[in-house]
Write a protein that holds these residues in place. Structure first.
Motif, PDB file in Angstrom:
ATOM      1  N   GLU A   1       2.230  11.329   9.887  1.00 35.04           N
ATOM      2  CA  GLU A   1       0.900  11.198  10.478  1.00 35.04           C
ATOM      3  C   GLU A   1       0.561   9.727  10.713  1.00 35.04           C
ATOM      4  N   PHE A   2       0.919   8.876   9.762  1.00 35.09           N
ATOM      5  CA  PHE A   2       0.708   7.436   9.923  1.00 35.09           C
ATOM      6  C   PHE A   2       1.382   6.925  11.190  1.00 35.09           C
ATOM      7  N   ARG A   3       2.624   7.306  11.399  1.00 31.39           N
ATOM      8  CA  ARG A   3       3.361   6.827  12.577  1.00 31.39           C
ATOM      9  C   ARG A   3       2.753   7.358  13.878  1.00 31.39           C
ATOM     10  N   LYS A   4       2.272   8.585  13.858  1.00 32.63           N
ATOM     11  CA  LYS A   4       1.605   9.129  15.043  1.00 32.63           C
ATOM     12  C   LYS A   4       0.367   8.299  15.386  1.00 32.63           C
ATOM     13  N   ILE A   5      -0.404   7.920  14.384  1.00 24.49           N
ATOM     14  CA  ILE A   5      -1.606   7.119  14.619  1.00 24.49           C
ATOM     15  C   ILE A   5      -1.240   5.745  15.160  1.00 24.49           C
ATOM     16  N   VAL A   6      -0.192   5.136  14.618  1.00 23.24           N
ATOM     17  CA  VAL A   6       0.253   3.822  15.115  1.00 23.24           C
ATOM     18  C   VAL A   6       0.641   3.911  16.587  1.00 23.24           C
ATOM     19  N   LEU A   7       1.384   4.926  16.947  1.00 27.36           N
ATOM     20  CA  LEU A   7       1.811   5.077  18.346  1.00 27.36           C
ATOM     21  C   LEU A   7       0.625   5.357  19.261  1.00 27.36           C
TER      22      LEU A   7
ATOM     23  N   GLY B   1     -19.798   4.354  15.227  1.00 28.61           N
ATOM     24  CA  GLY B   1     -20.912   4.896  16.006  1.00 28.61           C
ATOM     25  C   GLY B   1     -20.537   6.167  16.735  1.00 28.61           C
ATOM     26  N   SER B   2     -21.167   6.364  17.902  1.00 25.69           N
ATOM     27  CA  SER B   2     -20.987   7.613  18.643  1.00 25.69           C
ATOM     28  C   SER B   2     -20.093   7.452  19.875  1.00 25.69           C
ATOM     29  N   GLU B   3     -19.806   6.205  20.257  1.00 26.32           N
ATOM     30  CA  GLU B   3     -18.963   5.977  21.436  1.00 26.32           C
ATOM     31  C   GLU B   3     -17.523   6.311  21.095  1.00 26.32           C
ATOM     32  N   LYS B   4     -17.005   7.356  21.688  1.00 25.05           N
ATOM     33  CA  LYS B   4     -15.751   7.933  21.230  1.00 25.05           C
ATOM     34  C   LYS B   4     -14.870   8.351  22.398  1.00 25.05           C
ATOM     35  N   SER B   5     -13.562   8.175  22.234  1.00 26.61           N
ATOM     36  CA  SER B   5     -12.590   8.718  23.184  1.00 26.61           C
ATOM     37  C   SER B   5     -11.467   9.353  22.388  1.00 26.61           C
ATOM     38  N   ASN B   6     -10.749  10.247  23.026  1.00 26.81           N
ATOM     39  CA  ASN B   6      -9.662  10.947  22.355  1.00 26.81           C
ATOM     40  C   ASN B   6      -8.322  10.508  22.928  1.00 26.81           C
ATOM     41  N   LEU B   7      -7.367  10.344  22.054  1.00 26.54           N
ATOM     42  CA  LEU B   7      -6.023   9.962  22.464  1.00 26.54           C
ATOM     43  C   LEU B   7      -5.057  10.866  21.719  1.00 26.54           C
ATOM     44  N   ASN B   8      -4.434  11.774  22.441  1.00 27.59           N
ATOM     45  CA  ASN B   8      -3.598  12.799  21.825  1.00 27.59           C
ATOM     46  C   ASN B   8      -4.429  13.544  20.779  1.00 27.59           C
ATOM     47  N   SER B   9      -4.017  13.561  19.538  1.00 21.93           N
ATOM     48  CA  SER B   9      -4.747  14.324  18.525  1.00 21.93           C
ATOM     49  C   SER B   9      -5.702  13.466  17.700  1.00 21.93           C
ATOM     50  N   HIS B  10      -5.945  12.222  18.133  1.00 19.93           N
ATOM     51  CA  HIS B  10      -6.760  11.313  17.332  1.00 19.93           C
ATOM     52  C   HIS B  10      -7.953  10.775  18.124  1.00 19.93           C
ATOM     53  N   SER B  11      -9.002  10.439  17.385  1.00 16.01           N
ATOM     54  CA  SER B  11     -10.208   9.855  17.982  1.00 16.01           C
ATOM     55  C   SER B  11     -10.173   8.342  17.847  1.00 16.01           C
ATOM     56  N   VAL B  12     -10.661   7.672  18.872  1.00 16.49           N
ATOM     57  CA  VAL B  12     -10.831   6.217  18.852  1.00 16.49           C
ATOM     58  C   VAL B  12     -12.321   5.965  19.034  1.00 16.49           C
ATOM     59  N   ILE B  13     -12.954   5.372  18.020  1.00 18.00           N
ATOM     60  CA  ILE B  13     -14.408   5.290  17.980  1.00 18.00           C
ATOM     61  C   ILE B  13     -14.848   3.830  17.863  1.00 18.00           C
ATOM     62  N   LYS B  14     -15.885   3.467  18.577  1.00 16.66           N
ATOM     63  CA  LYS B  14     -16.403   2.089  18.545  1.00 16.66           C
ATOM     64  C   LYS B  14     -16.977   1.786  17.156  1.00 16.66           C
TER      65      LYS B  14
ATOM     66  N   HIS C   1       0.825  -1.197   0.000  1.00 14.79           N
ATOM     67  CA  HIS C   1       0.000   0.000   0.000  1.00 14.79           C
ATOM     68  C   HIS C   1       0.861   1.249   0.000  1.00 14.79           C
ATOM     69  N   LEU C   2       0.261   2.355  -0.439  1.00 19.24           N
ATOM     70  CA  LEU C   2       0.927   3.649  -0.467  1.00 19.24           C
ATOM     71  C   LEU C   2       0.395   4.518   0.662  1.00 19.24           C
ATOM     72  N   ILE C   3       1.298   5.185   1.366  1.00 16.58           N
ATOM     73  CA  ILE C   3       0.929   6.176   2.379  1.00 16.58           C
ATOM     74  C   ILE C   3       1.802   7.402   2.148  1.00 16.58           C
ATOM     75  N   ASN C   4       1.171   8.519   1.846  1.00 15.06           N
ATOM     76  CA  ASN C   4       1.921   9.732   1.523  1.00 15.06           C
ATOM     77  C   ASN C   4       2.416  10.473   2.765  1.00 15.06           C
ATOM     78  N   ASP C   5       1.550  10.619   3.769  1.00 18.62           N
ATOM     79  CA  ASP C   5       1.928  11.342   4.992  1.00 18.62           C
ATOM     80  C   ASP C   5       2.407  10.326   6.028  1.00 18.62           C
TER      81      ASP C   5
END
Length: 348
Positions: free
Chosen positions: A120-126, A159-172, A113-117
Motif C-alpha cells: 500500500e505504501f508503494r502504491k501511494i508513492v507511485l 480541508g475540503s479541496e480534494k481530487s482522486n488519483l487511482n484509489s487515493h485522495s489528494v487533499i489540500k 520508521h516502520l511500515i507494515n503494509d
C-alpha cells in the motif's frame, strides 16, 4: 524520474543505551532481522532502483551505511559536515540528485520508521509521483491516519479541496499543527480531518529548490554552486559552505509558507518507532508476553522486555521489568518506567 532520499543522520537518543551516537537506531535491528535503514531501502527498491536511491548522513556514519547497504553506489551517499536539521539536508540532497537526474521527482523518507503494509505504501508513492508529474509546483506529504490521541507527533489539518488519483485522495492542506496536549489530541482524533505528520514528502527537485531559494535564501546561496562545479569538487564546497545554511526544519522553512501543499491520507501501518513502547507494539512476543532481543531469556516470568547486544541475559521469576544491555552497560527497571531510561544516562 523518481528518486528516493533517505535521511539517516539522526542520533536516536530516545533509544539509549542501545542506540548511541556512534551507532544510532537507524543502524539497529529493533523490530526484525534487518536494521531500520535496511528495511527502509528494501521497502522502496521494488519501485525505485538502487542507483536512484540516495542516503544523506553524517561523516561518522558513512562506514555503517557502506557496511549495511553494500549495493548502494558510493556517489549516492551524501555527507553532511554537521547536522543542521532537515532543510539544509534536503537542499543539499536535491542539488546533488538534480545534478545526476535532471527533472527528478524526489520521495523523501526518514531512515528509521516502520511500515507494515509495504505494498500500500508503494502504491501511494507511485500515485503521489503521478500527481507531481501533472502538478509540478505542488508538494505532497503523506499524512498518517491516527489510531490514538498521540501527543508525540505533529499533525496535518486538511480541508475540503480534494481530487482522486487511482484509489487515493489528494487533499489540500490547511495547516501544519504542533504536537498537541492530550486534550487537543483527543479533539483531533474525533474531528477526523487531522492526520499525523510522518515526515514523508514527494516533490520535484526543481520545485523544492525554488521554494528554498524563496523562503530560506541563505541555504540556497550556500549550496547553489553544486549545480555548476565538477562532481569531484562537491565535497569541498559543501565542507566549506554548509555552516552558512540556515539550521531549520523543512516544515518551518518551506512547508508552512507554501500554498500548493497537498496530503494523501495514508493507512499502511506506520510508526516512527520513537520509543521503547513501540517495541512492545510490534516486536514478536513469546506465549508469556516476553520480548527478546539478542541473547536473552526469561524463566518463570511474564511481560518482560529483555534486550542485549553483547552479553547473555537470563531473568528468573520476575515479571513486568526491562533489562537493557549494551556494551557492558546494564539497566534494569520496572517496565512501566522504560520511557525514562535515557534520563539515567548521566548515572551509568
Amino acid at each position: 524520474m523518481l528518486c528516493a532520499l533517505i535521511m539517516a543522520g539522526g542520533k536516536g537518543t530516545r533509544f539509549w543505551p542501545l542506540s548511541t551516537e556512534e551507532k544510532p537506531k537507524q543502524f539497529l535491528n529493533l523490530i526484525g532481522e534487518e536494521t531500520m535503514i535496511q528495511m527502509t531501502i528494501n521497502r522502496i527498491k521494488p519501485i525505485i532502483p538502487i542507483d536512484r536511491i540516495f542516503v544523506c548522513t553524517g561523516q561518522m556514519y558513512v562506514d555503517l551505511v557502506k557496511e549495511q547497504l553494500p549495493e548502494l553506489p558510493e556517489r549516492n551517499i551524501i555527507i553532511e559536515p554537521e547536522g543542521r536539521n532537515t532543510a539544509p539536508c534536503i537542499a543539499l540532497s536535491a542539488f546533488i540528485i538534480k545534478k545526476y537526474y535532471s527533472g527528478a521527482t524526489m520521495i523523501v523518507l526518514p531512515s528509521d520508521h516502520l511500515i507494515n503494509d509495504e505494498e500500500e505504501f508503494r502504491k501511494i508513492v507511485l500515485d503521489g509521483n503521478e500527481f507531481i508529474k501533472n502538478n509540478d509546483n505542488a508538494i505532497i506529504t503523506l499524512g498518517i491516519k491516527p489510531s490514538r490521541p498521540e501527543v508525540g507527533y505533529g499533525y496535518i489539518k486538511y480541508g475540503s479541496e480534494k481530487s482522486n488519483l487511482n484509489s487515493h485522495s489528494v487533499i489540500k492542506v490547511e495547516a501544519f499543527v504542533e504536537k498537541p496536549n492530550r486534550e487537543k489530541a483527543e479533539e483531533y482524533l474525533l474531528d477526523g480531518s487531522y492526520l499525523w505528520n510522518g515526515g514523508m514528502f514527494i516533490w520535484s527537485a526543481n520545485n523544492i529548490l525554488e521554494k528554498i531559494k524563496k523562503y530560506s535564501p541563505d541555504t540556497y546561496e550556500a549550496l547553489h554552486e553544486i549545480e555548476e562545479i565538477d562532481e569531484r569538487w562537491i565535497k569541498y564546497l559543501v565542507k566549506a559552505q554548509y555552516k552558512e545554511t540556515e539550521a531549520i526544519s523543512i516544515d518551518y522553512a518551506v512547508l508552512e509558507k507554501s500554498e500548493a501543499i497537498y496530503v494523501v491520507p495514508s493507512d499502511f501501518g506506520w510508526d516512527d518507532v520513537g520509543s521503547w513502547e513501540a517495541l512492545d507494539r510490534y516486536r514478536e512476543k513469546d506465549k508469556n508476553g516476553n520480548i527478546y532481543v539478542g541473547m536473552t531469556k526469561a524463566v518463570d516470568g511474564r511481560n518482560n522486555l529483555l534486550i542485549s547486544s553483547t552479553h547473555k541475559v537470563v531473568v528468573e521469576g520476575l515479571s513486568d521489568i526491562y533489562v537493557i544491555e549494551n556494551d557492558g552497560k546494564i539497566l534494569v527497571g520496572h517496565k512501566s518506567n522504560v520511557a525514562n531510561v535515557k534520563e539515567l544516562k548521566n548515572i551509568v
